[in-house]
Scaffold this motif. Structure first.
Motif, PDB file in Angstrom:
ATOM      1  N   GLY A   1       0.824  -1.203   0.000  1.00 36.78           N
ATOM      2  CA  GLY A   1       0.000   0.000   0.000  1.00 36.78           C
ATOM      3  C   GLY A   1       0.860   1.256   0.000  1.00 36.78           C
ATOM      4  O   GLY A   1       2.084   1.222   0.123  1.00 36.78           O
ATOM      5  N   GLU A   2       0.182   2.396  -0.087  1.00 39.94           N
ATOM      6  CA  GLU A   2       0.890   3.683  -0.119  1.00 39.94           C
ATOM      7  C   GLU A   2       1.410   4.033   1.264  1.00 39.94           C
ATOM      8  O   GLU A   2       0.714   3.862   2.267  1.00 39.94           O
ATOM      9  N   ILE A   3       2.653   4.520   1.315  1.00 41.23           N
ATOM     10  CA  ILE A   3       3.257   4.958   2.575  1.00 41.23           C
ATOM     11  C   ILE A   3       3.383   6.489   2.519  1.00 41.23           C
ATOM     12  O   ILE A   3       4.023   7.026   1.606  1.00 41.23           O
ATOM     13  N   PRO A   4       2.763   7.199   3.455  1.00 40.16           N
ATOM     14  CA  PRO A   4       2.868   8.669   3.455  1.00 40.16           C
ATOM     15  C   PRO A   4       4.323   9.141   3.554  1.00 40.16           C
ATOM     16  O   PRO A   4       5.203   8.390   3.992  1.00 40.16           O
ATOM     17  N   SER A   5       4.557  10.373   3.161  1.00 42.23           N
ATOM     18  CA  SER A   5       5.925  10.910   3.201  1.00 42.23           C
ATOM     19  C   SER A   5       6.428  10.987   4.637  1.00 42.23           C
ATOM     20  O   SER A   5       7.627  10.878   4.892  1.00 42.23           O
ATOM     21  N   LYS A   6       5.514  11.206   5.571  1.00 44.42           N
ATOM     22  CA  LYS A   6       5.893  11.215   6.984  1.00 44.42           C
ATOM     23  C   LYS A   6       4.995  10.260   7.763  1.00 44.42           C
ATOM     24  O   LYS A   6       3.777  10.290   7.613  1.00 44.42           O
ATOM     25  N   VAL A   7       5.655   9.392   8.576  1.00 45.27           N
ATOM     26  CA  VAL A   7       4.932   8.414   9.377  1.00 45.27           C
ATOM     27  C   VAL A   7       5.379   8.543  10.819  1.00 45.27           C
ATOM     28  O   VAL A   7       6.587   8.669  11.109  1.00 45.27           O
ATOM     29  N   PHE A   8       4.417   8.498  11.750  1.00 42.72           N
ATOM     30  CA  PHE A   8       4.715   8.619  13.178  1.00 42.72           C
ATOM     31  C   PHE A   8       4.141   7.404  13.903  1.00 42.72           C
ATOM     32  O   PHE A   8       3.090   6.884  13.525  1.00 42.72           O
ATOM     33  N   VAL A   9       4.833   6.984  14.947  1.00 40.07           N
ATOM     34  CA  VAL A   9       4.288   5.917  15.794  1.00 40.07           C
ATOM     35  C   VAL A   9       4.219   6.414  17.226  1.00 40.07           C
ATOM     36  O   VAL A   9       5.069   7.209  17.675  1.00 40.07           O
ATOM     37  N   ASP A  10       3.204   5.933  17.920  1.00 39.64           N
ATOM     38  CA  ASP A  10       3.045   6.211  19.345  1.00 39.64           C
ATOM     39  C   ASP A  10       2.933   4.851  20.041  1.00 39.64           C
ATOM     40  O   ASP A  10       2.033   4.067  19.722  1.00 39.64           O
ATOM     41  N   VAL A  11       3.870   4.572  20.949  1.00 40.27           N
ATOM     42  CA  VAL A  11       3.865   3.306  21.685  1.00 40.27           C
ATOM     43  C   VAL A  11       3.180   3.555  23.025  1.00 40.27           C
ATOM     44  O   VAL A  11       3.652   4.357  23.834  1.00 40.27           O
ATOM     45  N   VAL A  12       2.066   2.844  23.260  1.00 40.98           N
ATOM     46  CA  VAL A  12       1.251   3.083  24.455  1.00 40.98           C
ATOM     47  C   VAL A  12       1.216   1.813  25.307  1.00 40.98           C
ATOM     48  O   VAL A  12       0.848   0.733  24.799  1.00 40.98           O
ATOM     49  N   ARG A  13       1.615   1.955  26.575  1.00 40.85           N
ATOM     50  CA  ARG A  13       1.550   0.782  27.458  1.00 40.85           C
ATOM     51  C   ARG A  13       0.090   0.414  27.689  1.00 40.85           C
ATOM     52  O   ARG A  13      -0.768   1.292  27.784  1.00 40.85           O
ATOM     53  N   ALA A  14      -0.188  -0.890  27.793  1.00 43.87           N
ATOM     54  CA  ALA A  14      -1.570  -1.372  27.822  1.00 43.87           C
ATOM     55  C   ALA A  14      -2.374  -0.811  28.988  1.00 43.87           C
ATOM     56  O   ALA A  14      -3.602  -0.685  28.908  1.00 43.87           O
ATOM     57  N   ASP A  15      -1.702  -0.448  30.098  1.00 38.36           N
ATOM     58  CA  ASP A  15      -2.443   0.107  31.237  1.00 38.36           C
ATOM     59  C   ASP A  15      -2.752   1.590  31.068  1.00 38.36           C
ATOM     60  O   ASP A  15      -3.350   2.217  31.957  1.00 38.36           O
ATOM     61  N   LYS A  16      -2.345   2.144  29.897  1.00 40.05           N
ATOM     62  CA  LYS A  16      -2.595   3.542  29.527  1.00 40.05           C
ATOM     63  C   LYS A  16      -1.894   4.544  30.449  1.00 40.05           C
ATOM     64  O   LYS A  16      -2.121   5.752  30.352  1.00 40.05           O
ATOM     65  N   ALA A  17      -1.004   4.067  31.324  1.00 40.45           N
ATOM     66  CA  ALA A  17      -0.323   4.971  32.262  1.00 40.45           C
ATOM     67  C   ALA A  17       0.949   5.567  31.674  1.00 40.45           C
ATOM     68  O   ALA A  17       1.569   6.429  32.284  1.00 40.45           O
ATOM     69  N   TRP A  18       1.340   5.083  30.497  1.00 41.62           N
ATOM     70  CA  TRP A  18       2.552   5.634  29.864  1.00 41.62           C
ATOM     71  C   TRP A  18       2.444   5.487  28.357  1.00 41.62           C
ATOM     72  O   TRP A  18       1.909   4.501  27.845  1.00 41.62           O
ATOM     73  N   SER A  19       2.937   6.524  27.645  1.00 44.66           N
ATOM     74  CA  SER A  19       3.062   6.427  26.192  1.00 44.66           C
ATOM     75  C   SER A  19       4.317   7.174  25.764  1.00 44.66           C
ATOM     76  O   SER A  19       4.799   8.078  26.476  1.00 44.66           O
TER      77      SER A  19
END
Length: 851
Positions: free
Chosen positions: A420-438
């Motif tokens: 598929g198409e990949i945007p020129s800029k891609v960001f990831v956010d890693v979120v701990r499952a307990d939602k207490a940290w990202s």
């Protein structure tokens, strides 16, 4: 969701099995079709040729065993259990309903298929399967074959004690010290000693018995409680005297024994009851069978105590050789259903230390397997099959287990794997499952970036991965989650045996086990070992298949070095023939071996021939099986062991009476177990395993007392030769005698048994020649007298036959015989003496290597 880690773990047990999956960072048992945590490892084939597995099969098996009592036809069985104990052998299980025979691997595959069916929300082709720590290479190979038959494309093996320690380690407050995993399963026993430092677990030593488990307990109850009750109340002599009928009876009442074992784990007493007709058939007087036995804890102690003691002795020996005692342990972890027994727990507390009962012995291995599976990547082939290339493909790199509270995670885009198409800029956010940290949004590309993640202490940490474009729109990507286990870290699995080869020793001339340097017991896997400076015994001509070198590979227990090779577990014979070599390999050529062992103990070997500057590589096949042990041969070997021990006791040279008494008890117990089940395939393996340990001890005792007897014999033969030489010698023989006299002090100083035996043989030959020349028939009479005087000090091959032959000769000597009449008797007596060790090294055909 396409999983990048295996995440599934199976405890493939002898009597019960279970499957677990990682869910949101936690190992979760998948319930069976009867909503239980575990399932009986039982297979049944019904009359419609449909295969049933689990509880329904177990119930059918009980009916099957009872039905067999009607005709005493055990071959008509269609239910099977405990086939794990015959993995890697040629044992076949005949199903009359299916009209075919099953191997242990095929039956195990049916169990694996059923466990897999309990997961209905996704398809998976990778698995971690646990095996006993003491499983041999043949047995492990068989387990992998079973996984392939069950449809798994990728199988990793994990030792059961390591799995248990992983599950235990997460919740344990003890992050330092020594742990002992006491794993008493349905068919096997394992003990694993771990050293834990700041949560990092390292297996430092293992021990066990592949034929000690709940099955032994069941048959002990059968043989010591139930059958004696039947003998007392019914006429069953004809059944007991017939091996086949006796086996059917044992199998029939085994279900009552199993129920007794389970009930007595939680109650002070239990009544074994059956109504008339519950057990089909009649005794010798036409009476129908019934049971009415009140079992007490005292009876269980007397019956099961000796079996449990074997497992405890294994643990005590394990601790002793590591300079530890029970008081040095921080945790004694119980694994397996039989560990619920109050008899065992009391014995452990009295002899080692108080057990930790914080984990469920029945599910801890399966959960630990899933935890381990969450750290192992699925194979590249399966990754490619599972990819949804319409999603942005990501690749993560991280430590799956750690004792740190922060870890670095690398992440990058796999552009070549994304359609598929990949945007020129891609960001990831890693979120701990307990939602207490990202982590917050981090821009990534093909080169990748590093994200530092925060971990909760002492638990698995699941993280969700959210992928965005520059406008903040959520993009489909995979993998979309990963897990890092904090608080414990397991080192590599270790070799449970020394891996070595059979070799003929230059020093002793005996065919012995020689460990390969780098592949010793407790070495971390994968591992590479070398053994150099070996010599060929004969030339190998190129292109001639009949010219060959044989390299027998064995697994040896602790202390196996230089023991007789046949007392260890044979793996495979590597054969290198003239077809494999480019040119003539002369006799006495050097051979250097390099042996590699992978994580699952797959073996590859490379033989380098310096003379030819050539290497030949061999993969040890993973489809080998062991043959059934002949009961008659086993009976003979047990009796030989008893005779050897009796001779040692008669000679009185070995002074440790306590050791001899213990060894006598061990051999007697082995013989008793053999007599109780001569026809049982797996019991014969158990008996051979025990017998080998006893034979090794006998060899050690004989070796420790061999020199004093050899020295005495050396002196006696020399003094006799001196007397003979005075009567019949000449200048030549006197000169030879002086040479012997000069060499003897050096031999005595070095205590070299091999050289001493060669000299004894040479002196006897000279003595024989001198007397023969000087006395005629009188020489034979003198030899008969000497044999008679020294009879108890000589190492006869067959003591009874030697005595009968000598008595016959003495009787003939009293009637003025001719030399020709007595000579055959003397020759027969000489043939009954031990052969002098041969100077060349090998098993007789010259194909073995010299070391």
């Amino acid at each position: 969701m396409a999983r990048t880690k295996i995440d599934y773990g199976i405890d493939l047990g002898t009597t019960n099995s279970a499957i677990s999956r990682m869910e949101h960072g936690e190992p979760v048992i998948k319930k069976t079709d009867t909503l239980k945590d575990t399932m009986p490892s039982c297979v049944y084939v019904n009359k419609k040729k449909a295969i049933q597995v689990g509880d329904s099969a177990y119930n059918a098996m009980k009916r099957d065993k009872l039905k067999a009592m009607k005709s005493f036809d055990s071959d008509a069985s269609n239910s099977f259990i405990e086939f794990k104990r015959t993995m890697g052998t040629d044992k076949k299980y005949n199903s009359t309903n299916m009209g075919k025979e099953f191997s242990s691997e095929e039956l195990s595959a049916e169990v694996l298929k059923t466990l897999r069916s309990f997961v209905s929300d996704e398809t998976f082709k990778s698995i971690v399967i646990t095996v006993p720590a003491k499983f041999t290479i043949n047995q492990k190979d068989a387990t992998v074959r079973a996984s392939k038959l069950a449809g798994f494309e990728h199988c990793e093996l994990l030792q059961e004690p390591i799995a248990a320690s992983m599950a235990y380690g997460l919740d344990s407050k003890s992050k330092d010290g020594y742990w002992l995993v006491f794993d008493f399963g349905g068919g096997t026993f394992d003990a694993a000693l771990l050293k834990v430092e700041e949560g990092i677990m390292k297996v430092i030593d293992t021990e066990g018995d592949n034929y000690l488990g709940g099955k032994n307990l069941d048959f002990a109850i059968v043989d010591e409680i139930i059958i004696p009750h039947l003998q007392e109340n019914f006429a069953i002599d004809s059944i007991i005297e017939d091996e086949k009928k006796k086996h059917v009876l044992q199998e029939t009442v085994k279900a009552f024994a199993e129920e007794t074992k389970i009930q007595m784990s939680f109650n002070d007493t239990f009544n074994i009851l059956s109504d008339l007709g519950d057990i089909p058939g009649e005794d010798d007087e036409g009476e129908e069978f019934e049971l009415d036995i009140t079992v007490t804890q005292e009876m269980m102690q007397n019956t099961l105590g000796p079996i449990f003691q074997k497992s405890i002795d294994i643990c005590k020996d394990l601790l002793k050789r590591n300079s530890l005692s029970g008081s040095d342990l921080d945790s004694l972890i119980l694994v397996g259903g039989p560990t619920y027994s109050p008899v065992l727990r009391k014995m452990l507390e009295e002899q080692i230390c108080k057990p930790d009962v914080s984990v469920d012995p029945m599910t801890v291995v399966s959960k630990g397997a899933a935890l381990y599976a969450s750290t192992i990547d699925v194979s590249d082939e399966i990754k490619e099959q599972q990819r949804d290339k319409t999603k942005i493909q990501l690749e993560f790199g991280y430590e799956a287990t750690t004792v740190e509270e922060e870890e670095f995670v690398t992440v990058k885009i796999l552009k070549d794997k994304t359609e598929g198409e990949i945007p020129s800029k891609v960001f990831v956010d890693v979120v701990r499952a307990d939602k207490a940290w990202s982590s917050g949004k981090t821009e990534i590309d093909e080169a990748g970036d590093v994200i530092e993640v925060k971990l909760n202490s002492g638990k698995p940490n699941a993280f969700d991965v959210l992928t965005y474009n520059e406008q903040g729109d959520l993009l489909p990507s995979e993998p979309s989650s990963f897990t890092i286990i904090q608080g414990s870290k397991v080192g590599s699995a270790t070799l449970p045996y020394n891996i070595g080869i059979e070799i003929k020793s230059r020093a002793s001339g005996k065919v012995v086990f020689r460990s390969i340097k780098g592949l010793e017991k407790n070495q971390s896997t994968p591992a590479t070992g070398t053994i150099n400076g070996l010599k060929t015994q004969k030339q190998i001509r190129p292109g001639i298949a009949e010219d060959s070198i044989k390299i027998p590979i064995y697994q040896g227990e602790h202390g196996a070095e230089n023991t007789r090779a046949i007392y260890n577990e044979h793996v495979y014979d590597v054969i290198i023939s003239g077809n494999d070599l480019p040119s003539l390999l002369p006799e006495g050529s050097d051979v250097d071996l390099t042996v590699k062992v992978d994580k699952s103990e797959g073996i590859s070997l490379s033989a380098f021939f310096p003379t030819l500057d050539y290497s030949h590589d061999i993969e040890v096949p993973s489809n080998t099986t062991q043959e059934e042990i002949d009961a008659g041969w086993l009976d003979v070997e047990i009796n030989k062991a008893k005779q050897t021990l009796s001779l040692i006791q008669q000679e009185g040279i070995y002074s440790d009476e306590e050791t001899l008494a213990k060894l006598n008890s061990e051999i007697s117990e082995t013989q008793k177990r053999f007599e109780q089940g001569k026809g049982d395939y797996d019991r014969k393996k158990d008996v051979l395993d025990s017998l080998r340990r006893s034979l090794k001890k006998l060899d050690e005792i004989q070796a420790s007392s061999e020199w004093p007897k050899t020295e005495e014999e050396l002196k006696d033969v020399f003094y006799r030769l001196e007397e003979t030489n005075e009567r019949f010698g000449n200048e030549k023989t006197t000169a030879v005698l002086h040479q012997f006299k000069e060499q003897i002090p050096e031999i005595i100083k070095e205590k070299n048994v091999k050289v001493a035996q060669e000299m004894i043989d040479n002196m006897r030959s000279l003595d024989f020649a001198l007397v023969d020349q000087g006395l005629g028939a009188q020489m034979e009479i003198i030899y008969l007298k000497n044999f008679n005087d020294e009879f108890d000090t000589l190492h006869w091959k067959d003591r009874n036959r030697a005595r009968m032959t000598l008595d016959r000769g003495l009787q003939m000597a009293a009637n003025n015989p001719t030399k020709e009449k007595l000579r055959p008797v003397i020759i027969e007596l000489f043939n009954l003496l031990p052969e002098t060790d041969k100077p060349m090294i090998g098993g007789g055909d010259g194909s073995e290597l010299i070391g």
